[in-house]
Design a protein around this motif. Structure first.
Motif, short mmCIF file in Angstrom:
data_model
loop_
_atom_site.label_atom_id
_atom_site.label_comp_id
_atom_site.label_asym_id
_atom_site.label_seq_id
_atom_site.Cartn_x
_atom_site.Cartn_y
_atom_site.Cartn_z
N GLU A 6 -43.98 41.05 -47.73
CA GLU A 6 -43.03 40.81 -48.81
C GLU A 6 -42.18 39.59 -48.51
N ARG A 19 -36.95 37.41 -57.63
CA ARG A 19 -38.36 37.76 -57.74
C ARG A 19 -38.91 37.99 -56.35
N SER A 21 -42.10 38.86 -53.92
CA SER A 21 -43.55 38.70 -53.85
C SER A 21 -44.10 39.57 -52.73
N ALA A 23 -47.66 39.48 -50.70
CA ALA A 23 -48.94 38.84 -50.49
C ALA A 23 -49.84 39.74 -49.65
N ARG A 72 -49.09 41.34 -61.40
CA ARG A 72 -49.94 40.97 -60.28
C ARG A 72 -50.87 39.85 -60.67
N THR A 78 -51.59 38.73 -54.89
CA THR A 78 -50.14 38.89 -54.84
C THR A 78 -49.66 39.79 -55.98
N TYR A 80 -45.91 41.05 -57.77
CA TYR A 80 -44.54 40.57 -57.90
C TYR A 80 -43.64 41.66 -58.48
#
Length: 122
Positions: A6, A19, A21, A23, A72, A78, A80
């Motif tokens: 994250e 925001r 993310s 990954a 996504r 990823t 989000y």
């Protein structure tokens, strides 16, 4: 197996946006349903929202509906969490999770990221 990382947490004033993310690396990201959870200091881990592997279904806890959005990008591996109109009570460590079953329970998810801190000041 999949590894999750994250990013995007930080300090924001009430009413602001962040925001997050998440990954993913490892096995095909598109195979997994993804969830977001959070844990405030001294509190139990709480479901925030989830998205199906295809992106075709979304669910959110009532406290974030209308403010948070999950989406996504399977090409970028990823997922989000867009957080708007943040409140001090949103302060927590936010975790993303991946699994093969979809739901709001942490037991539905097999793989977890390390978490990212979100702090909302009043």
């Amino acid at each position: 197996q999949v590894q999750l990382v994250e990013s995007g947490g930080g300090l924001v004033q009430a009413g602001g946006s962040l925001r997050l993310s998440c990954a993913a690396s490892g096995r095909a990201f598109s195979m997994y349903d993804m969830g977001w959870f959070r844990q405030g200091s001294g509190k139990e881990r709480e479901f925030v929202g989830a998205i199906r592997r295809s992106g075709g279904r979304l669910d959110y806890v009532d406290s974030v509906k209308g403010r948070f959005t999950i989406f996504r990008d399977n090409d970028k591996n990823t997922v989000y969490l867009q957080m708007n109109s943040l409140k001090p009570e949103d302060t927590a460590v936010y975790y993303c999770a991946a699994g093969f079953t979809y739901g709001s329970s942490s037991s539905e998810y097999r793989y977890w990221g390390q978490g990212t801190q979100v702090t909302v000041s009043s």
